[in-house]
Design a protein around this motif. Structure first.
Motif, PDB file in Angstrom:
ATOM      1  N   VAL A 370       0.894  -1.167   0.014  1.00 30.64           N
ATOM      2  CA  VAL A 370       0.086   0.037   0.115  1.00 30.64           C
ATOM      3  C   VAL A 370       0.913   1.208  -0.119  1.00 30.64           C
ATOM      4  N   VAL A 371       0.908   2.103  -0.787  1.00 25.61           N
ATOM      5  CA  VAL A 371       1.546   3.334  -1.205  1.00 25.61           C
ATOM      6  C   VAL A 371       0.840   4.598  -1.197  1.00 25.61           C
ATOM      7  N   LEU A 372       1.330   5.545  -0.371  1.00 23.78           N
ATOM      8  CA  LEU A 372       0.814   6.949  -0.395  1.00 23.78           C
ATOM      9  C   LEU A 372       1.971   7.741  -0.589  1.00 23.78           C
ATOM     10  N   ALA A 373       1.794   8.850  -1.299  1.00 22.70           N
ATOM     11  CA  ALA A 373       2.852   9.850  -1.603  1.00 22.70           C
ATOM     12  C   ALA A 373       2.366  11.066  -1.858  1.00 22.70           C
ATOM     13  N   ASP A 374       2.879  12.286  -1.667  1.00 20.30           N
ATOM     14  CA  ASP A 374       2.523  13.596  -1.624  1.00 20.30           C
ATOM     15  C   ASP A 374       3.676  14.466  -2.280  1.00 20.30           C
ATOM     16  N   VAL A 375       3.514  14.747  -3.589  1.00 16.42           N
ATOM     17  CA  VAL A 375       4.334  15.492  -4.233  1.00 16.42           C
ATOM     18  C   VAL A 375       4.387  17.011  -3.957  1.00 16.42           C
ATOM     19  N   TRP A 419      14.606  17.180 -10.548  1.00 14.78           N
ATOM     20  CA  TRP A 419      13.170  17.795 -10.527  1.00 14.78           C
ATOM     21  C   TRP A 419      13.788  19.255  -9.682  1.00 14.78           C
ATOM     22  N   ASP A 420      14.778  19.426  -9.810  1.00 10.00           N
ATOM     23  CA  ASP A 420      15.202  20.838  -9.053  1.00 10.00           C
ATOM     24  C   ASP A 420      14.865  20.891  -7.646  1.00 10.00           C
ATOM     25  N   ASP A 421      13.808  21.975  -7.243  1.00 10.08           N
ATOM     26  CA  ASP A 421      13.629  22.162  -5.792  1.00 10.08           C
ATOM     27  C   ASP A 421      12.525  21.050  -5.234  1.00 10.08           C
ATOM     28  N   ARG A 422      11.950  20.314  -6.031  1.00  2.00           N
ATOM     29  CA  ARG A 422      10.773  19.510  -5.869  1.00  2.00           C
ATOM     30  C   ARG A 422      11.195  18.422  -5.149  1.00  2.00           C
ATOM     31  N   PHE A 423      10.281  17.880  -4.073  1.00  5.39           N
ATOM     32  CA  PHE A 423      10.369  16.719  -3.329  1.00  5.39           C
ATOM     33  C   PHE A 423       9.232  16.077  -3.131  1.00  5.39           C
ATOM     34  N   ALA A 424       8.949  14.951  -2.573  1.00  8.81           N
ATOM     35  CA  ALA A 424       7.836  14.230  -2.405  1.00  8.81           C
ATOM     36  C   ALA A 424       7.905  13.255  -1.275  1.00  8.81           C
ATOM     37  N   ARG A 458      -2.525   4.474  17.932  1.00  6.49           N
ATOM     38  CA  ARG A 458      -1.059   5.141  18.153  1.00  6.49           C
ATOM     39  C   ARG A 458      -0.508   5.240  17.056  1.00  6.49           C
ATOM     40  N   ALA A 459       0.519   6.164  16.727  1.00  8.68           N
ATOM     41  CA  ALA A 459       1.208   6.219  15.617  1.00  8.68           C
ATOM     42  C   ALA A 459       2.214   5.180  15.305  1.00  8.68           C
ATOM     43  N   VAL A 460       2.531   4.739  14.338  1.00  9.20           N
ATOM     44  CA  VAL A 460       3.437   3.513  13.981  1.00  9.20           C
ATOM     45  C   VAL A 460       4.570   3.964  13.217  1.00  9.20           C
ATOM     46  N   ALA A 461       5.769   3.337  13.358  1.00  9.49           N
ATOM     47  CA  ALA A 461       6.866   3.805  12.304  1.00  9.49           C
ATOM     48  C   ALA A 461       7.114   5.158  12.489  1.00  9.49           C
ATOM     49  N   ALA A 462       6.659   5.926  13.589  1.00  3.79           N
ATOM     50  CA  ALA A 462       6.976   7.474  13.723  1.00  3.79           C
ATOM     51  C   ALA A 462       8.371   7.813  13.864  1.00  3.79           C
ATOM     52  N   ASP A 463       9.192   6.707  14.440  1.00  2.84           N
ATOM     53  CA  ASP A 463      10.673   7.062  14.781  1.00  2.84           C
ATOM     54  C   ASP A 463      11.751   6.583  13.710  1.00  2.84           C
ATOM     55  N   LEU A 464      11.097   6.278  12.566  1.00  6.79           N
ATOM     56  CA  LEU A 464      12.051   5.918  11.098  1.00  6.79           C
ATOM     57  C   LEU A 464      12.823   6.988  11.041  1.00  6.79           C
ATOM     58  N   GLY A 465      12.211   8.159  10.890  1.00  8.24           N
ATOM     59  CA  GLY A 465      12.813   9.459  10.604  1.00  8.24           C
ATOM     60  C   GLY A 465      13.571   9.377   9.193  1.00  8.24           C
ATOM     61  N   GLY A 466      12.921   8.973   8.416  1.00  7.74           N
ATOM     62  CA  GLY A 466      13.280   9.143   6.796  1.00  7.74           C
ATOM     63  C   GLY A 466      12.967  10.586   6.186  1.00  7.74           C
ATOM     64  N   LEU A 467      13.963  11.064   5.611  1.00  3.88           N
ATOM     65  CA  LEU A 467      13.857  12.306   4.608  1.00  3.88           C
ATOM     66  C   LEU A 467      12.894  12.126   3.641  1.00  3.88           C
ATOM     67  N   PRO A 468      12.304  12.965   2.935  1.00  4.22           N
ATOM     68  CA  PRO A 468      11.400  12.942   1.515  1.00  4.22           C
ATOM     69  C   PRO A 468      12.416  12.580   0.518  1.00  4.22           C
ATOM     70  N   LEU A 469      11.687  12.011  -0.523  1.00  6.18           N
ATOM     71  CA  LEU A 469      12.499  11.752  -1.636  1.00  6.18           C
ATOM     72  C   LEU A 469      12.946  12.942  -2.396  1.00  6.18           C
ATOM     73  N   GLY A 470      14.229  13.023  -2.952  1.00  9.87           N
ATOM     74  CA  GLY A 470      14.510  14.122  -3.461  1.00  9.87           C
ATOM     75  C   GLY A 470      15.564  14.960  -2.424  1.00  9.87           C
ATOM     76  N   MET A 471      15.329  14.832  -1.235  1.00 15.28           N
ATOM     77  CA  MET A 471      15.971  15.449  -0.272  1.00 15.28           C
ATOM     78  C   MET A 471      16.903  14.449   0.593  1.00 15.28           C
ATOM     79  N   ALA A 472      16.637  13.168   0.587  1.00 18.76           N
ATOM     80  CA  ALA A 472      17.630  12.091   1.419  1.00 18.76           C
ATOM     81  C   ALA A 472      18.676  11.750   0.422  1.00 18.76           C
ATOM     82  N   PRO A 473      19.873  11.707   1.047  1.00 24.39           N
ATOM     83  CA  PRO A 473      20.926  11.148   0.134  1.00 24.39           C
ATOM     84  C   PRO A 473      20.629   9.812  -0.065  1.00 24.39           C
ATOM     85  N   PRO A 474      21.494   9.220  -1.311  1.00 23.67           N
ATOM     86  CA  PRO A 474      21.389   7.787  -1.417  1.00 23.67           C
ATOM     87  C   PRO A 474      21.724   6.795  -0.289  1.00 23.67           C
ATOM     88  N   GLY A 475      20.947   5.819  -0.303  1.00 29.36           N
ATOM     89  CA  GLY A 475      21.234   4.857   0.609  1.00 29.36           C
ATOM     90  C   GLY A 475      19.958   4.127   1.225  1.00 29.36           C
TER      91      GLY A 475
END
Length: 579
Positions: A370-375, A419-424, A458-475
């Protein structure tokens, strides 16, 4: 105070002050600026005045908004003199009342064979105040000449509608009305910059010359700024032209140049007629005739501009409708069947097309992603980015079993896209109907909420701390597993829900969201419908400012036959699931 001026033809000019904050323009009587036209949406456009200036945003109107003739696809700042067109109604933004901008002239890139001489603006041409007809011996003759010229113009223009047809026919009619004339030019003022842009030209065969054509910048600028007609019976003999090399280089012996004004008095453009015949040049009576028919020319040009704007608006609406159909084709038509699970989804864009995205990707061993994204951003540009992201998500999830590495590959593809300054933001949950666990990876998205069988939230996976696509370094991205006991439901949403505003500009917020989830006692479908209905109650008719996407996926207490599972339906508040 900055204000809007209603300048539509046939309407009394009305001024609307722009106070600090938000000004809504629309058909509804509750709007600050009411345009009582059936084609105007109830809340058509928002104009916001704050410390940064004045901005304008279309509120997902049915027929769109145009600024300086261009479709308003995303919010933009307004500058002094900008013209806003709403379903044929024209509003001019005035930042500094009483200020008169200095006219300037430029040539469009398609007219490289025409040269503007950039001589000193201090050189001016002979100017004549237009004489009145009443009380003059030749008054009747001038009136008859004007009538003949008007009839000729009407015959030349005929049934032409588009500006590209009207302007050449206009010049053809003028050259016929003035047999002495050899060349004719029409320059129109750009609505955004005020610069005069060469839009049409016509030359008689006798006027053809080697090399590029030349126009005098001083002459055109003087007419545009003074709004007075100018006649030079013999430019080369006028002592004030001795230093105006461009006029001499043009080899013009006689020239008439008149401003063309809009209904509100603003400059629409300039018409120039000239000749190199020194023995039979234009006279003051010719200038008066040309000035007299300038109003007829202005009417033809304004009608052509309105026609072209209407055609552009209709084409834009068709393009938006097509884009909406294409985007809907990228989204699931219905929730998938997953043994012992029920899935509810809802999608509504804030505009015709949006930047939110959700998908279901079947995986090996009966699992479902199940996938959700917000550009970032809204409108067509966000929808295009969403379409590209959709393809990457499906491919990477299907080809990489490890969820963390799959999301990392999606991020790498996003970075390569330039995508320049865009992220998702992105969240993925892989449901395993055998082990009854969800593996979740969150790349900068909102928290995923788990409603437990006993009603706890309760909120789950709240501590994963991932950055948005386009802002996160490769890895690799971090993942976690969440057990799904019977009766539990995972809730995924975008910020169109959490940031929905009421009339006091208060956000819906996570606290209220969790309260609704805890109060719902049935499965995912009821939870989703209750949540959407509560968001609508909170907004209480406020214009939707962001795309809304919601997915509720839960393990049912007892497996029901697929035909008995609740499908998309209307709730009491009128909210319907996407289908």
């Amino acid at each position: 105070m900055p204000h809007l001026e209603l300048i539509s033809p046939g309407r009394r000019h009305t001024r609307f002050q722009l106070a600090e904050g938000r000004t809504i323009v629309g058909r509804h009587p509750g709007c600050e600026v009411v345009l009582d036209e059936a084609a105007v949406s109830r809340q058509h456009v928002a104009i916001v005045r704050d410390a940064s200036g004045v901005s304008i945003e279309d509120l997902r109107s049915r027929n769109g908004t145009f600024v300086n003739g261009q479709p308003l696809a995303s919010p933009r700042m307004l500058v002094d003199g900008d013209e806003v067109s709403i379903c044929g109604q024209r509003l001019r933004y005035v930042e500094r009342p009483g200020r008169r901008s200095r006219a300037s002239v430029e040539l469009s890139s398609s007219d490289a064979e025409v040269i503007l001489e950039n001589e000193s603006a201090a050189v001016i041409v002979s100017q004549l105040d237009l004489p009145g007809v009443a009380g003059e011996p030749d008054g009747d003759r001038l009136a008859e000449a004007k009538l003949r010229a008007v009839v000729g113009l009407n015959r030349a223009i005929g049934t032409s509608l588009s500006l590209d047809d009207v302007l050449p026919r206009l010049l053809e009619g003028l050259l016929d009305a003035f047999p002495r004339a050899e060349r004719g030019f029409v320059l129109l003022a750009d609505p955004g910059t005020g610069r005069l842009v060469l839009r049409s030209r016509r030359l008689k065969k006798a006027a053809e010359e080697a090399g590029p054509l030349r126009l005098s910048l001083s002459l055109l600028t003087a007419v545009a700024e003074s709004r007075r007609a100018i006649l030079s019976a013999d430019a080369t003999a006028d002592t004030r032209f001795k230093s105006a090399d461009s006029v001499l280089d043009c080899r013009i012996r006689s020239v008439m140049c008149v401003p063309v004004s809009r209904d509100d008095g603003g400059l629409l453009g300039v018409i120039q007629i000239d000749s190199r015949d020194a023995t039979n040049g234009f006279i003051a009576a010719d200038l008066e005739v040309l000035a007299g028919v300038a109003g007829q020319a202005a009417q033809a040009i304004e009608q052509a501009l309105a026609h072209d704007e209407r055609v552009a608006r209709e084409q834009f609406a068709r393009d938006l409708e097509l884009a909406q159909r294409v985007q809907q084709g990228l989204l699931p038509s219905r929730p998938p069947d997953l043994p012992d699970y029920e899935i509810f989804d809802f999608y509504e864009s804030a505009r015709h097309v949006g930047g939110d995205f959700f998908a279901y990707v079947p995986l090996a061993e009966g699992r479902l992603a199940v996938v959700l994204a917000d550009v970032s951003g809204k409108g067509i540009s966000a929808a295009l980015l969403m379409a590209a992201l959709s393809a990457d998500v499906r491919y990477c999830l299907a080809s990489e079993r490890d969820l963390g590495r799959a999301v990392a590959r999606i991020n790498e593809s996003f970075l390569r896209g330039g995508w320049d300054d865009r992220f998702a933001t992105l969240v993925v949950a892989v449901l395993d109907p055998v082990r009854h666990v969800a593996t979740i990876c969150n790349a900068g998205h909102l928290p995923v909420f788990l409603r437990e069988p006993g009603g706890g939230v309760r909120a789950v996976a709240a501590d994963l701390g991932g950055l948005p696509l386009g802002m996160a370094p490769p890895g690799d991205f971090r993942v976690c597993e969440v057990a799904l006991p019977a009766g539990s439901t995972l809730v995924f949403c975008t910020d169109g829900i959490s940031e929905a505003l009421d009339h006091d500009d208060q956000c819906y917020g996570f606290e209220r969201l969790e309260g609704v989830l805890a109060a719902a006692s049935a499965g995912p479908a009821e939870i989703g419908r209750r949540l959407l209905a509560d968001v609508r109650r909170h907004a209480a008719g406020q214009v939707q400012s962001d795309d809304i996407c919601l997915v509720c996926a839960g393990r049912i207490l007892a497996a029901a036959h697929p035909a008995q599972r609740p499908g998309p339906a209307h709730d009491g508040g009128g909210v319907q699931a996407a289908n």
